[in-house]
Design an enzyme around this catalytic site. Structure first.
Site, PDB file in Angstrom:
ATOM      1  N   LYS A   2       0.785  -0.958  -0.047  1.00 30.24           N
ATOM      2  CA  LYS A   2      -0.019  -0.177   0.058  1.00 30.24           C
ATOM      3  C   LYS A   2       0.757   1.300   0.172  1.00 30.24           C
ATOM      4  O   LYS A   2       0.398   2.211  -0.282  1.00 30.24           O
ATOM      5  CB  LYS A   2      -0.738  -0.007   1.217  1.00 30.24           C
ATOM      6  CG  LYS A   2      -1.581  -1.283   1.574  1.00 30.24           C
ATOM      7  CD  LYS A   2      -2.513  -1.132   2.879  1.00 30.24           C
ATOM      8  CE  LYS A   2      -2.773  -2.606   3.339  1.00 30.24           C
ATOM      9  NZ  LYS A   2      -3.190  -2.626   4.726  1.00 30.24           N
ATOM     10  N   GLU A  31       7.561   3.464  -6.703  1.00 27.90           N
ATOM     11  CA  GLU A  31       7.852   2.812  -5.441  1.00 27.90           C
ATOM     12  C   GLU A  31       7.952   4.167  -4.343  1.00 27.90           C
ATOM     13  O   GLU A  31       8.352   5.270  -4.760  1.00 27.90           O
ATOM     14  CB  GLU A  31       9.216   2.240  -5.473  1.00 27.90           C
ATOM     15  CG  GLU A  31       8.695   0.674  -5.368  1.00 27.90           C
ATOM     16  CD  GLU A  31       8.082   0.272  -3.900  1.00 27.90           C
ATOM     17  OE1 GLU A  31       7.400   0.965  -3.441  1.00 27.90           O
ATOM     18  OE2 GLU A  31       8.376  -0.801  -3.744  1.00 27.90           O
ATOM     19  N   ASP A  32       7.533   3.875  -3.149  1.00 26.19           N
ATOM     20  CA  ASP A  32       7.730   4.899  -1.950  1.00 26.19           C
ATOM     21  C   ASP A  32       9.141   4.756  -1.667  1.00 26.19           C
ATOM     22  O   ASP A  32       9.858   5.866  -1.543  1.00 26.19           O
ATOM     23  CB  ASP A  32       6.949   4.409  -0.875  1.00 26.19           C
ATOM     24  CG  ASP A  32       6.741   3.000  -0.539  1.00 26.19           C
ATOM     25  OD1 ASP A  32       7.535   2.209  -1.212  1.00 26.19           O
ATOM     26  OD2 ASP A  32       6.040   2.763   0.388  1.00 26.19           O
ATOM     27  N   ASP A  70      14.708   0.122   0.142  1.00 26.63           N
ATOM     28  CA  ASP A  70      15.544  -0.125   1.140  1.00 26.63           C
ATOM     29  C   ASP A  70      16.672  -0.977   1.017  1.00 26.63           C
ATOM     30  O   ASP A  70      17.735  -0.586   0.060  1.00 26.63           O
ATOM     31  CB  ASP A  70      14.702  -0.672   2.234  1.00 26.63           C
ATOM     32  CG  ASP A  70      15.107  -0.791   3.734  1.00 26.63           C
ATOM     33  OD1 ASP A  70      16.205  -0.083   3.882  1.00 26.63           O
ATOM     34  OD2 ASP A  70      14.842  -1.632   4.401  1.00 26.63           O
ATOM     35  N   LYS A 120      17.378   4.622   0.689  1.00 28.60           N
ATOM     36  CA  LYS A 120      18.259   4.355   1.692  1.00 28.60           C
ATOM     37  C   LYS A 120      19.549   3.606   1.120  1.00 28.60           C
ATOM     38  O   LYS A 120      19.838   2.766   1.232  1.00 28.60           O
ATOM     39  CB  LYS A 120      17.760   3.384   2.773  1.00 28.60           C
ATOM     40  CG  LYS A 120      16.587   4.349   3.747  1.00 28.60           C
ATOM     41  CD  LYS A 120      16.227   3.215   4.836  1.00 28.60           C
ATOM     42  CE  LYS A 120      14.955   3.582   5.442  1.00 28.60           C
ATOM     43  NZ  LYS A 120      14.592   2.463   6.214  1.00 28.60           N
ATOM     44  N   VAL A 165      11.413   5.605   8.487  1.00 33.67           N
ATOM     45  CA  VAL A 165      10.474   6.627   8.239  1.00 33.67           C
ATOM     46  C   VAL A 165       9.128   6.293   8.137  1.00 33.67           C
ATOM     47  O   VAL A 165       8.829   5.097   7.712  1.00 33.67           O
ATOM     48  CB  VAL A 165      10.913   7.540   7.121  1.00 33.67           C
ATOM     49  CG1 VAL A 165      12.344   8.243   7.679  1.00 33.67           C
ATOM     50  CG2 VAL A 165      11.006   6.657   5.789  1.00 33.67           C
ATOM     51  N   ARG A 210       0.151   6.232   7.793  1.00 32.79           N
ATOM     52  CA  ARG A 210       0.149   6.285   6.242  1.00 32.79           C
ATOM     53  C   ARG A 210      -0.358   7.668   5.798  1.00 32.79           C
ATOM     54  O   ARG A 210      -0.076   8.116   4.735  1.00 32.79           O
ATOM     55  CB  ARG A 210      -0.468   5.154   5.620  1.00 32.79           C
ATOM     56  CG  ARG A 210       0.001   3.938   5.620  1.00 32.79           C
ATOM     57  CD  ARG A 210      -0.677   2.840   4.941  1.00 32.79           C
ATOM     58  NE  ARG A 210      -0.104   1.286   5.117  1.00 32.79           N
ATOM     59  CZ  ARG A 210       0.592   0.783   4.562  1.00 32.79           C
ATOM     60  NH1 ARG A 210       1.588   1.236   3.946  1.00 32.79           N
ATOM     61  NH2 ARG A 210       0.844  -0.337   5.070  1.00 32.79           N
TER      62      ARG A 210
HETATM   63  P1  IMP Z   1      13.197  -3.532   0.374  1.00 33.60           P
HETATM   64  O1  IMP Z   1      12.700  -5.067  -0.352  1.00 33.60           O
HETATM   65  O2  IMP Z   1      14.001  -3.887   1.537  1.00 33.60           O
HETATM   66  O3  IMP Z   1      13.928  -2.492  -0.487  1.00 33.60           O
HETATM   67  O4  IMP Z   1      11.658  -3.005   0.930  1.00 33.60           O
HETATM   68  C1  IMP Z   1      10.998  -2.129   0.496  1.00 33.60           C
HETATM   69  C2  IMP Z   1       9.852  -2.024   1.264  1.00 33.60           C
HETATM   70  O5  IMP Z   1       9.939  -1.919   2.840  1.00 33.60           O
HETATM   71  C3  IMP Z   1       8.959  -0.714   0.884  1.00 33.60           C
HETATM   72  O6  IMP Z   1       8.279  -0.652  -0.237  1.00 33.60           O
HETATM   73  C4  IMP Z   1       8.276  -0.227   2.225  1.00 33.60           C
HETATM   74  O7  IMP Z   1       7.115  -1.101   2.336  1.00 33.60           O
HETATM   75  C5  IMP Z   1       9.144  -1.190   3.319  1.00 33.60           C
HETATM   76  N1  IMP Z   1      10.082  -0.026   3.953  1.00 33.60           N
HETATM   77  C6  IMP Z   1      11.433  -0.006   3.890  1.00 33.60           C
HETATM   78  N2  IMP Z   1      11.826   1.007   4.625  1.00 33.60           N
HETATM   79  C7  IMP Z   1      11.089   1.693   5.128  1.00 33.60           C
HETATM   80  C8  IMP Z   1      10.859   2.748   6.252  1.00 33.60           C
HETATM   81  O8  IMP Z   1      11.701   3.418   6.477  1.00 33.60           O
HETATM   82  N3  IMP Z   1       9.465   2.983   6.638  1.00 33.60           N
HETATM   83  C9  IMP Z   1       8.670   2.187   6.092  1.00 33.60           C
HETATM   84  N4  IMP Z   1       8.639   1.202   5.301  1.00 33.60           N
HETATM   85  C10 IMP Z   1       9.791   0.951   4.945  1.00 33.60           C
HETATM   86 MG    MG Z   2       6.369  -0.318  -0.767  1.00 30.33          MG
END
Ligand code: IMP
Ligand code: MG
Length: 185
Positions: A47, A103-104, A107, A135, A157, A169
């Site tokens: 979401k 994408e938001d 990470d 990040k 965050v 959210r």
């Molecule tokens: P990744 O697969 O580790 O890149 O994770 C990405 C997903 O983890 C994002 O789309 C978010 O839903 C969640 N996420 C990663 N960092 C944060 C944060 O600082 N706050 C909230 N959600 C996060």
């Molecule tokens: Mg996401």
């Protein structure tokens, strides 16, 4: 909802509402130019990316289509793993389509790396990424983010779609929570 409404739980504001809007408009102008005359499909992962795709799509000056996907990555509360399952799939066939994933936040990069491969496997003509936040210090998997928003430090965050335990959210800016909010996790 604004920072003042949840003041007790917020440590500090990281990116203001105005900064978010200005970055989204800047990227939207580039994307509108780059995809001029092409048929573009925006794909967002539910979401967290909902606020971003909403603001971004309205800032574009070209017509686009939008589709959504819900993914679950098996991990702990604040980290994702490489194992990803589709909870709700796209409603359209992506074969031959030019796709921009909205994408938001990136990470570790695991979710996006998986999604890019999946869309290519389904026959998309092209797959690019717009990520509002990144990040860099947390990156584990190499993903090529064509349209970048803000780089942020390694802090958890919330706001503008991003949640902690499904909360915050609907905050209109991006903020860092007070450490005590995590206590008991
Ligand atoms: P990744 O697969 O580790 O890149 O994770 C990405 C997903 O983890 C994002 O789309 C978010 O839903 C969640 N996420 C990663 N960092 C944060 C944060 O600082 N706050 C909230 N959600 C996060
Ligand atoms: Mg996401």
């Amino acid at each position: 909802m604004q920072i003042a409404d949840v003041q007790d739980e917020i440590d500090h504001e990281l990116i203001t509402k105005a900064q978010i809007a200005s970055k989204i408009h800047e990227v939207a102008a580039r994307v509108s130019k780059d995809y001029q005359g092409r048929d573009l499909l925006l794909v967002a992962v539910l979401k967290g990316a909902v606020n971003t795709i909403s603001a971004f799509s309205q800032a574009l000056s070209i017509p686009v289509q939008m589709d959504f996907m819900s993914l679950s990555s098996y991990g702990s509360g604040t980290e994702s793993s490489g194992t990803i399952a589709i909870r709700q799939d796209l409603s359209c066939d992506v074969r031959g389509r030019h796709i921009l994933i909205v994408e938001d936040i990136v990470d570790s990069g695991r979710t996006l790396a998986w999604l890019v491969e999946e869309l290519k496997r389904r026959g998309a003509a092209s797959v690019e990424i717009f990520a509002l936040l990144e990040k860099p210090s947390r990156r584990e998997v190499d993903v090529d983010v064509r349209y970048r928003g803000y780089e942020i430090p390694d802090e958890f965050v919330v706001g503008f779609g991003l949640d902690y335990d499904e909360r915050f959210r609907n905050l209109d800016s991006i903020a860092v929570l007070k450490p005590e909010v995590y206590q008991g996790e």
